[in-house]
Design a protein around this motif. Structure first.
Motif, PDB file in Angstrom:
ATOM      1  N   LEU A   4       4.782  -6.923   1.468  1.00  0.00           N
ATOM      2  CA  LEU A   4       3.892  -7.319   0.388  1.00  0.00           C
ATOM      3  C   LEU A   4       4.346  -6.666  -0.895  1.00  0.00           C
ATOM      4  CD1 LEU A   4       0.522  -6.832   2.223  1.00  0.00           C
ATOM      5  CD2 LEU A   4       1.345  -8.967   1.294  1.00  0.00           C
ATOM      6  N   GLN A  40      -7.953  -3.242  -0.037  1.00  0.00           N
ATOM      7  CA  GLN A  40      -7.489  -4.505   0.547  1.00  0.00           C
ATOM      8  C   GLN A  40      -5.965  -4.534   0.604  1.00  0.00           C
ATOM      9  OE1 GLN A  40      -9.336  -7.327  -2.086  1.00  0.00           O
ATOM     10  NE2 GLN A  40     -11.227  -7.422  -0.895  1.00  0.00           N
ATOM     11  N   TYR A  41      -5.325  -4.068  -0.461  1.00  0.00           N
ATOM     12  CA  TYR A  41      -3.863  -4.034  -0.485  1.00  0.00           C
ATOM     13  C   TYR A  41      -3.325  -3.143   0.637  1.00  0.00           C
ATOM     14  CZ  TYR A  41       0.874  -2.809  -1.623  1.00  0.00           C
ATOM     15  OH  TYR A  41       2.226  -2.581  -1.522  1.00  0.00           O
ATOM     16  N   ARG A  42      -3.896  -1.961   0.774  1.00  0.00           N
ATOM     17  CA  ARG A  42      -3.423  -1.041   1.819  1.00  0.00           C
ATOM     18  C   ARG A  42      -3.589  -1.634   3.205  1.00  0.00           C
ATOM     19  NH1 ARG A  42      -3.892   5.243   0.506  1.00  0.00           N
ATOM     20  NH2 ARG A  42      -3.115   5.175  -1.623  1.00  0.00           N
ATOM     21  N   LEU A  43      -4.722  -2.273   3.452  1.00  0.00           N
ATOM     22  CA  LEU A  43      -4.953  -2.898   4.752  1.00  0.00           C
ATOM     23  C   LEU A  43      -3.926  -4.002   5.002  1.00  0.00           C
ATOM     24  CD1 LEU A  43      -6.624  -3.225   7.326  1.00  0.00           C
ATOM     25  CD2 LEU A  43      -8.145  -4.746   6.041  1.00  0.00           C
ATOM     26  N   GLN A  44      -3.681  -4.841   4.004  1.00  0.00           N
ATOM     27  CA  GLN A  44      -2.690  -5.907   4.153  1.00  0.00           C
ATOM     28  C   GLN A  44      -1.291  -5.336   4.364  1.00  0.00           C
ATOM     29  OE1 GLN A  44      -3.290  -8.112   0.545  1.00  0.00           O
ATOM     30  NE2 GLN A  44      -4.797  -9.474   1.468  1.00  0.00           N
ATOM     31  N   ARG A  45      -0.968  -4.261   3.656  1.00  0.00           N
ATOM     32  CA  ARG A  45       0.369  -3.661   3.784  1.00  0.00           C
ATOM     33  C   ARG A  45       0.559  -3.074   5.170  1.00  0.00           C
ATOM     34  NH1 ARG A  45       4.558  -3.558   4.591  1.00  0.00           N
ATOM     35  NH2 ARG A  45       6.341  -2.559   3.594  1.00  0.00           N
ATOM     36  N   GLN A  47      -0.810  -4.098   7.853  1.00  0.00           N
ATOM     37  CA  GLN A  47      -0.743  -5.198   8.814  1.00  0.00           C
ATOM     38  C   GLN A  47       0.489  -6.082   8.633  1.00  0.00           C
ATOM     39  OE1 GLN A  47      -4.542  -7.079   8.144  1.00  0.00           O
ATOM     40  NE2 GLN A  47      -5.610  -5.669   9.522  1.00  0.00           N
ATOM     41  N   ALA A  48       1.328  -5.809   7.650  1.00  0.00           N
ATOM     42  CA  ALA A  48       2.518  -6.626   7.397  1.00  0.00           C
ATOM     43  C   ALA A  48       3.464  -6.575   8.594  1.00  0.00           C
ATOM     44  CB  ALA A  48       3.227  -6.148   6.132  1.00  0.00           C
TER      45      ALA A  48
END
Length: 155
Positions: A4, A40-45, A47-48
């Protein structure tokens, strides 16, 4: 590449022009929005697709989970706190052109914080023609140049 990027344009806008008498600080609503965006960014990162567990990293590097945790704490490799117990690590850091740069880069930045190290490596830098240090390393930029950039940012 399955990572991301941080879309700065998606972050809440904070007024920059103070000549019109506006407050120098972000409002409570702007602060909440920014914190929510960051979470939200940290969670998405985390889960990448390129993020692996400490057990997977230990297998990949031929070591143990205990050693991997020690490497994370010392800045020898990048690990970001997972919402559950443990860390998640970007798989690409174990590539031969990146792994030797991690420890000197962490020392230059004076940090072992995984999020700070990851942000440095994945953020575009003007001194690298707007490439991220990771991309620059992948394309053959000398490691010392990236370490020198980290030194400049760390001071």
């Amino acid at each position: 590449m399955n990572t991301l990027t941080f879309p700065l344009s998606a972050a809440p806008e904070i007024p920059q022009d103070k000549d019109n008498g506006q407050d120098y600080y972000a409002s409570a609503a702007q602060t909440k929005a920014l914190l929510r965006f960051g979470a939200q960014y940290r969670l998405q990162r985390i889960q990448a697709a390129d993020m692996i567990t400490t057990d997977e990293a230990a297998t990949l590097s031929g070591t143990t989970r205990v050693t991997m945790n020690a490497w994370i704490k010392s800045g020898r490799c990048i690990g970001v706190s997972h919402l559950r117990r443990g860390y998640k690590l970007p798989r690409w850091q174990f590539e031969p052109f990146i792994f030797p740069v991690i420890a000197p880069m962490a020392a230059a930045l004076a940090s072992t914080d995984g999020w700070q190290l990851l942000a440095f490596l994945e953020s575009p830098h003007p001194a690298l023609d707007r490439q991220s240090p990771r991309t620059a390393l992948e394309q053959g930029t000398p490691a010392q140049r990236v370490i020198d950039l980290a030194t400049a940012e760390g001071h």
